[in-house]
Write an enzyme that holds these catalytic residues in place. Structure first.
Site, PDB file in Angstrom:
ATOM      1  N   GLU A  11       0.793  -1.224   0.000  1.00 18.00           N
ATOM      2  CA  GLU A  11       0.000   0.000   0.000  1.00 18.00           C
ATOM      3  C   GLU A  11       0.829   1.279   0.000  1.00 18.00           C
ATOM      4  O   GLU A  11       0.489   2.247  -0.656  1.00 18.00           O
ATOM      5  CB  GLU A  11      -0.938   0.055   1.226  1.00 18.00           C
ATOM      6  CG  GLU A  11      -1.972  -1.030   1.264  1.00 18.00           C
ATOM      7  CD  GLU A  11      -1.583  -2.117   2.219  1.00 18.00           C
ATOM      8  OE1 GLU A  11      -0.380  -2.478   2.218  1.00 18.00           O
ATOM      9  OE2 GLU A  11      -2.450  -2.623   2.951  1.00 18.00           O
ATOM     10  N   ASP A  97      -2.292  -5.367   3.311  1.00 17.82           N
ATOM     11  CA  ASP A  97      -2.585  -5.827   4.673  1.00 17.82           C
ATOM     12  C   ASP A  97      -3.627  -6.941   4.672  1.00 17.82           C
ATOM     13  O   ASP A  97      -4.513  -6.993   3.816  1.00 17.82           O
ATOM     14  CB  ASP A  97      -3.106  -4.659   5.524  1.00 17.82           C
ATOM     15  CG  ASP A  97      -2.041  -3.599   5.732  1.00 17.82           C
ATOM     16  OD1 ASP A  97      -0.854  -3.942   5.712  1.00 17.82           O
ATOM     17  OD2 ASP A  97      -2.410  -2.414   5.901  1.00 17.82           O
ATOM     18  N   ASP A  99      -6.416  -7.544   6.167  1.00 21.20           N
ATOM     19  CA  ASP A  99      -7.705  -7.223   6.746  1.00 21.20           C
ATOM     20  C   ASP A  99      -8.643  -6.911   5.588  1.00 21.20           C
ATOM     21  O   ASP A  99      -8.285  -7.061   4.422  1.00 21.20           O
ATOM     22  CB  ASP A  99      -7.611  -6.068   7.741  1.00 21.20           C
ATOM     23  CG  ASP A  99      -6.992  -4.815   7.131  1.00 21.20           C
ATOM     24  OD1 ASP A  99      -6.861  -4.745   5.891  1.00 21.20           O
ATOM     25  OD2 ASP A  99      -6.638  -3.897   7.895  1.00 21.20           O
ATOM     26  N   GLU A 101      -9.853  -4.099   4.339  1.00 17.61           N
ATOM     27  CA  GLU A 101      -9.400  -3.034   3.429  1.00 17.61           C
ATOM     28  C   GLU A 101      -8.256  -3.525   2.569  1.00 17.61           C
ATOM     29  O   GLU A 101      -8.211  -3.269   1.364  1.00 17.61           O
ATOM     30  CB  GLU A 101      -8.942  -1.803   4.216  1.00 17.61           C
ATOM     31  CG  GLU A 101     -10.007  -0.892   4.767  1.00 17.61           C
ATOM     32  CD  GLU A 101     -11.070  -0.443   3.784  1.00 17.61           C
ATOM     33  OE1 GLU A 101     -10.749  -0.024   2.658  1.00 17.61           O
ATOM     34  OE2 GLU A 101     -12.245  -0.512   4.151  1.00 17.61           O
ATOM     35  N   TYR A 324       1.448  -5.248  13.028  1.00 18.69           N
ATOM     36  CA  TYR A 324       0.319  -4.536  12.419  1.00 18.69           C
ATOM     37  C   TYR A 324      -0.550  -3.898  13.498  1.00 18.69           C
ATOM     38  O   TYR A 324      -0.881  -4.526  14.501  1.00 18.69           O
ATOM     39  CB  TYR A 324      -0.510  -5.510  11.589  1.00 18.69           C
ATOM     40  CG  TYR A 324      -1.515  -4.836  10.704  1.00 18.69           C
ATOM     41  CD1 TYR A 324      -1.131  -3.845   9.807  1.00 18.69           C
ATOM     42  CD2 TYR A 324      -2.854  -5.191  10.754  1.00 18.69           C
ATOM     43  CE1 TYR A 324      -2.056  -3.231   8.981  1.00 18.69           C
ATOM     44  CE2 TYR A 324      -3.787  -4.588   9.926  1.00 18.69           C
ATOM     45  CZ  TYR A 324      -3.388  -3.603   9.051  1.00 18.69           C
ATOM     46  OH  TYR A 324      -4.300  -2.989   8.229  1.00 18.69           O
ATOM     47  N   ARG A 326      -3.644  -2.519  13.329  1.00 21.52           N
ATOM     48  CA  ARG A 326      -5.111  -2.590  13.275  1.00 21.52           C
ATOM     49  C   ARG A 326      -5.532  -4.007  13.650  1.00 21.52           C
ATOM     50  O   ARG A 326      -5.560  -4.904  12.826  1.00 21.52           O
ATOM     51  CB  ARG A 326      -5.622  -2.211  11.886  1.00 21.52           C
ATOM     52  CG  ARG A 326      -5.396  -0.749  11.548  1.00 21.52           C
ATOM     53  CD  ARG A 326      -6.067  -0.352  10.244  1.00 21.52           C
ATOM     54  NE  ARG A 326      -5.874   1.066   9.966  1.00 21.52           N
ATOM     55  CZ  ARG A 326      -4.874   1.563   9.260  1.00 21.52           C
ATOM     56  NH1 ARG A 326      -3.979   0.743   8.735  1.00 21.52           N
ATOM     57  NH2 ARG A 326      -4.771   2.855   9.056  1.00 21.52           N
ATOM     58  N   HIS A 371      -5.099 -11.229  13.621  1.00 17.65           N
ATOM     59  CA  HIS A 371      -3.752 -10.711  13.837  1.00 17.65           C
ATOM     60  C   HIS A 371      -3.331 -10.932  15.281  1.00 17.65           C
ATOM     61  O   HIS A 371      -4.122 -11.260  16.148  1.00 17.65           O
ATOM     62  CB  HIS A 371      -3.700  -9.216  13.526  1.00 17.65           C
ATOM     63  CG  HIS A 371      -4.198  -8.876  12.171  1.00 17.65           C
ATOM     64  ND1 HIS A 371      -3.706  -9.447  11.029  1.00 17.65           N
ATOM     65  CD2 HIS A 371      -5.163  -8.010  11.769  1.00 17.65           C
ATOM     66  CE1 HIS A 371      -4.331  -8.947   9.985  1.00 17.65           C
ATOM     67  NE2 HIS A 371      -5.226  -8.074  10.407  1.00 17.65           N
TER      68      HIS A 371
END
Length: 928
Positions: A11, A97, A99, A101, A324, A326, A371
């Protein structure tokens, strides 16, 4: 790129740079810089689609809720570069990532790039050599269920906002917005302020008593607990209506507390120990950080906002310092557990860790265990001391907090002893209180005998309300035995009032959202920023204070969209999104139920279509007293008071008078008494200061929407003198009366707009005089002419403060008074200085010695885009996450040197837009 290479897409550029160090030469790492495409705004749809099913939302609600995505103009260059790189690669690795998103970004990349080479999905939770190698060895397929969940959330938010926000625009005010989570968060803040508005304070007294054992010199404190067997009330024993919760409790008043204190000072009074208990004390460490608890603790201990915390954590993650950030999991990997335990043993001793590792269960609703918890990266943690030369400012502070919490989470319990003592005094005699009154006191003390995890870290707490802390402070009592006699050293009666519920801070609001299962921890920072930016909430210190417009918004939603702001309903939506992410629910069917309705819910569309009439005036009104009403108007809140002797309006009713509210008045401070005070306050505005001798007009000071100002008004005209009627005209030949000749209507002169001028900030409307007002009205003031160009230099006030103007060139002034005081020499000196942009009254946050290159003094300033250092020639921005107030001379010199080395910024090359519109992608098919 040579043939045979693998293209890896992440990203962010920072993440690409860090990962690139760990991959071999056969990999090229590039960044998508977040999402490369998104739902298009309906106004930007191609003309042929605006009148079709996509026209309202850019979503076809009648055909499977298919969205219409476009690549934004800002991302077209990025997409072109990725396509060029992909042409030379034999494999595509999507390393976004892990997740929703991140998975959605990977899917959008596939849809746009349309690779003809093998595709692999690469995931990792930390950016270290070992973690990246493990990710390379364990690639997987794209998880389309996660993509479905992200797309459902995006569509849900678009439908919610685009259906509900227009109702707010029509009935409350323009520029407002509603959102699935932001509306629930706003309601939380408003509900807390409603509690404060309804709160009734209660008064109570207690006795602060200092005692000492007979023959000893070790005093300790004890609180009055019972009086004749009845519990003595403290703040927690009252309701928010100011009433005692328990009928058998007694609230001391001033008279009784004073009488008791006087009786306790009697040397003949018997004070003895009636019981002594000792219990073991144990305290466990807090779990490792989740996104939510990290935001809360950084807010409490470091005073970071949620957005600031996430920004710094993102930087730490991308540069390989933490895992990570989040996550709502409190789980640690085996490698992390081993690292934390070995580091704790090395730093605090072998006895500082328990026999077996600790395991923590997540307490949040709908927790995702994908995570690890937020922890230092790597199989061996780097200590904060080791990174002092690498990490600076806020980056180091947040890493230090994460490291301490992680290590402490695997350390042993703190252990000790808590002693509780009961003490009796009385009877106190008839002189002070009723006969045979017995006072019972209580004292406790906790002694920590083994600190355990407290040697590394102690969790912060939110502000307590009318209650003691849940964790006792360390306090040591002297050795006491039952029957022992005590002496009263001092006794002081103290009065108290119960406190209303504390306003939310960012930390406590994040905690409340998480406890209710509203939203995701990764979105909390954006939610809080949104409700502040929309004007629903204003930070006051650390507290979040709702503005009056938030009351109108929440009231409209509660009365017309009840389900949408119900906390449980919002939390259930999060659970539904989780079921979609796990492949347990169908995205289209769920959206159909939410939007059109089903057996479980009425549906958003039918609710909007059947809203009925909403009385905007009633919605934006709140009665304060029988004659005073708060109104939320187009330009803000005001009080409307009805006075019987007021002039009648068009409907015959008395015309109400408006009174402006002070901008810093919080909603809970607008009590009936305060409203009456504001209404009865003398009106400062419309005070005639005198006559302007130059034009004969009255100079008046007024109080306007944007503050006090002075203006000129025409004097009241004198009453017209009686005039003789016009003489009739008679024909001299016939004597016939002729009609009077018609007069030509006089042309009305153009209406001259009155001169106005705002008062300076330090000026008081009640004290301003005619001379000052005339000087304000004559602005801009001509300071003099530039001797070189001949151009006039003027001093004036503007939107961004006082400034000088010479042609098109401007310079800021340090204070408004300089508009009147600065002379030509001072103005020329100011224009001789380099123009940095807007100057401030205190433009330099810090000042240093001269820069060794330019020879000019270095200053630290706060500019439009954040803090920066400058020597008058070169400006260098303070890096994100670095505390500007910790910058010293050496660091300032280094920043300026780095900036000079980079050279001037290159201007972007404008390219012609690509022909044709971006078309909607083909429908996604899920691989089984």
């Amino acid at each position: 790129m040579p043939q045979g290479k693998k293209l890896v897409i992440v990203e962010s550029p920072a993440k690409a740079k860090t990962i690139g160090k760990y991959l071999g030469d056969e990999y090229e790492v590039q960044a998508s810089v977040g999402h490369i495409r998104d739902l298009v705004e309906p106004k930007n749809l191609p003309p042929e689609l605006k009148k079709g099913p996509l026209g309202k939302f850019s979503i076809d609600v009648d055909n499977g809720f298919e969205p219409y995505y476009v690549v934004s103009d800002a991302k077209k260059k990025t997409v072109a570069e990725l396509k060029r790189a992909l042409k030379e690669a034999d494999e595509l690795w999507l390393a976004t990532d892990e997740d929703r998103e991140g998975e959605a970004i990977a899917w959008h990349l596939l849809e746009v790039l349309k690779p003809k080479v093998p595709v692999k999905r690469m995931v990792f939770h930390e950016i270290t050599q070992e973690a990246i190698q493990r990710a390379v060895d364990a690639t997987r397929e794209l998880d389309t269920a996660l993509v479905d969940a992200q797309e459902t959330r995006r569509i849900l938010d678009r439908l919610y906002g685009y259906e509900v926000s227009p109702v707010l625009w029509r009935k409350v005010g323009p520029g407002l917005s509603a959102g699935r989570v932001q509306s629930a968060a706003t309601r939380l803040v408003v509900d807390r302020e409603r509690e404060r508005l309804a709160f009734v304070s209660a008064s109570y007294w207690d006795l602060d008593t200092t005692l000492t054992p007979a023959g000893a010199s070790t005093p300790f404190t004890a609180r009055l607990a019972r009086l004749d067997g009845k519990k003595v009330a403290t703040g927690r024993d009252f309701t928010d209506r100011g009433e005692l919760k328990a009928a058998d409790a007694i609230a001391l008043d001033q008279h009784l507390a004073t009488s008791l204190a006087e009786a306790l000072r009697d040397p003949a009074l018997a004070v003895t120990v009636t019981s002594v208990e000792s219990k073991p004390y144990t305290r466990r460490p807090a779990a490792p950080f989740t996104t939510s608890t990290l935001q809360q603790e950084a807010g409490r201990k470091l005073r970071f906002t949620a957005r600031q915390t996430m920004s710094i954590a993102q930087s730490l993650y991308e540069n390989g310092y933490i895992t990570y950030m989040r996550t709502d999991s409190t789980t640690l990997s085996q490698q992390a557990v081993d690292a934390a335990r070995s580091q704790a043993a090395a730093l605090y001793g072998a006895d500082s860790i328990p026999d077996s590792p600790r395991v923590y269960a997540s307490k949040s609703k709908n927790a995702q265990e994908a995570h690890e918890a937020v922890r230092p990266a790597g199989d061996v943690f780097r200590t904060p001391a080791e990174l002092e030369g690498t990490l600076r400012g806020n980056d180091w502070k947040l890493y230090d907090l994460i490291w301490k919490r992680t290590v402490a989470s695997q350390m042993a319990d703190a252990r000790g002893q808590t002693a509780s003592v009961s003490i009796q005094a009385g009877p106190t005699g008839q002189a002070a209180t009723p006969a045979n009154t017995t006072a019972e006191f209580a004292a406790s003390g906790t002694v920590i005998t083994f600190r355990g995890f407290l040697a590394a870290y102690e969790e912060g707490q939110d502000e307590a309300r009318d209650a003691e802390s849940t964790e006792p402070e360390e306090a040591k009592l002297p050795p006491l035995i039952v029957g022992q006699t005590l002496s009263v050293v001092d006794v002081e009666p103290k009065g108290h009032e119960t406190s209303p519920p504390a306003r939310y801070t960012e930390a406590s609001l994040v905690k409340a959202l998480e406890e209710r299962g509203i939203g995701r921890p990764s979105t909390y920072a954006a939610i809080i920023s949104t409700i502040v930016d929309r004007g629903y909430v204003t930070p006051r210190g650390s507290a979040l204070v709702p503005n009056w417009i938030a009351f109108s918004v929440v009231r409209l939603l509660e009365e017309n969209f009840a389900d949408l702001v119900e906390y449980d309903f919002t939390a259930e939506m999060e659970a539904d999104l989780d079921r979609i992410a796990n492949g347990e629910a169908d995205r289209t069917e769920w959206l159909k139920g939410f939007y059109f309705g089903d057996d479980h819910q009425p549906g958003l569309r039918p609710v909007v279509d059947n809203l009925g009439e909403i009385d905007a005036r009633a919605l934006n009104s709140m009665p304060i007293t029988d004659t005073i009403t708060l109104r939320i108007g187009k330009y803000g809140p005001y009080l409307e008071v009805v006075e019987p002797d007021a002039a009648p309006g068009p409907d015959g009713a008395p015309t109400p008078r408006r009174v402006n509210l002070p901008q810093d008045l919080a909603p809970d401070e607008l009590t009936p008494a305060k409203a009456i005070e504001l209404v009865n306050a003398p009106v400062v505005g419309d005070r005639v200061l005198g006559v302007n001798p130059a034009n004969g007009k009255n100079v008046v000071v007024k109080d306007g929407r944007f503050g006090p100002y002075v203006t000129e008004v025409d004097p009241e005209p004198a009453p017209d003198a009686p005039t003789e009627p016009a003489a009739e005209q008679v024909d001299p030949a016939t004597g016939e009366v002729l009609s009077a000749p018609k007069k030509r209507a006089a042309k009305k002169p153009p209406v001259e707009k009155p001169r106005t001028a705002s008062l300076f900030k330090e000026m008081s409307p009640a004290e301003v005089d005619l001379e000052t007002a005339l000087r304000l009205l004559d602005l801009p003031r001509v300071v003099g002419d530039d001797p070189e160009s001949g151009e006039p230099i003027t001093a004036q006030n503007g939107r961004y403060g006082p400034y000088l103007k010479k042609g098109t060139d401007t310079r800021s002034l340090d204070s408004e008074q300089l508009i009147f005081d600065i002379d030509l020499a001072g103005a020329l000196a100011r224009f001789a200085e380099p123009k940095y942009g807007a100057r401030k009254a205190s433009s330099a946050l810090k000042e240093f010695d001269a820069d060794p290159v330019s020879g000019k003094p270095i200053k630290l300033k706060d500019g439009r885009f954040g803090p920066y250092v400058t020597d008058g020639e070169t400006n260098a921005t303070v890096p994100r996450g670095e505390d500007p107030m910790e910058i010293d001379f050496d660091r300032a010199v280094q920043l300026l040197a780095d900036k000079r080395a980079k050279g001037p910024a290159k201007k972007p090359v404008k390219r012609a837009p690509a022909a044709g519109a971006t078309k909607a992608p083909a429908k996604r098919t899920t691989k089984k």
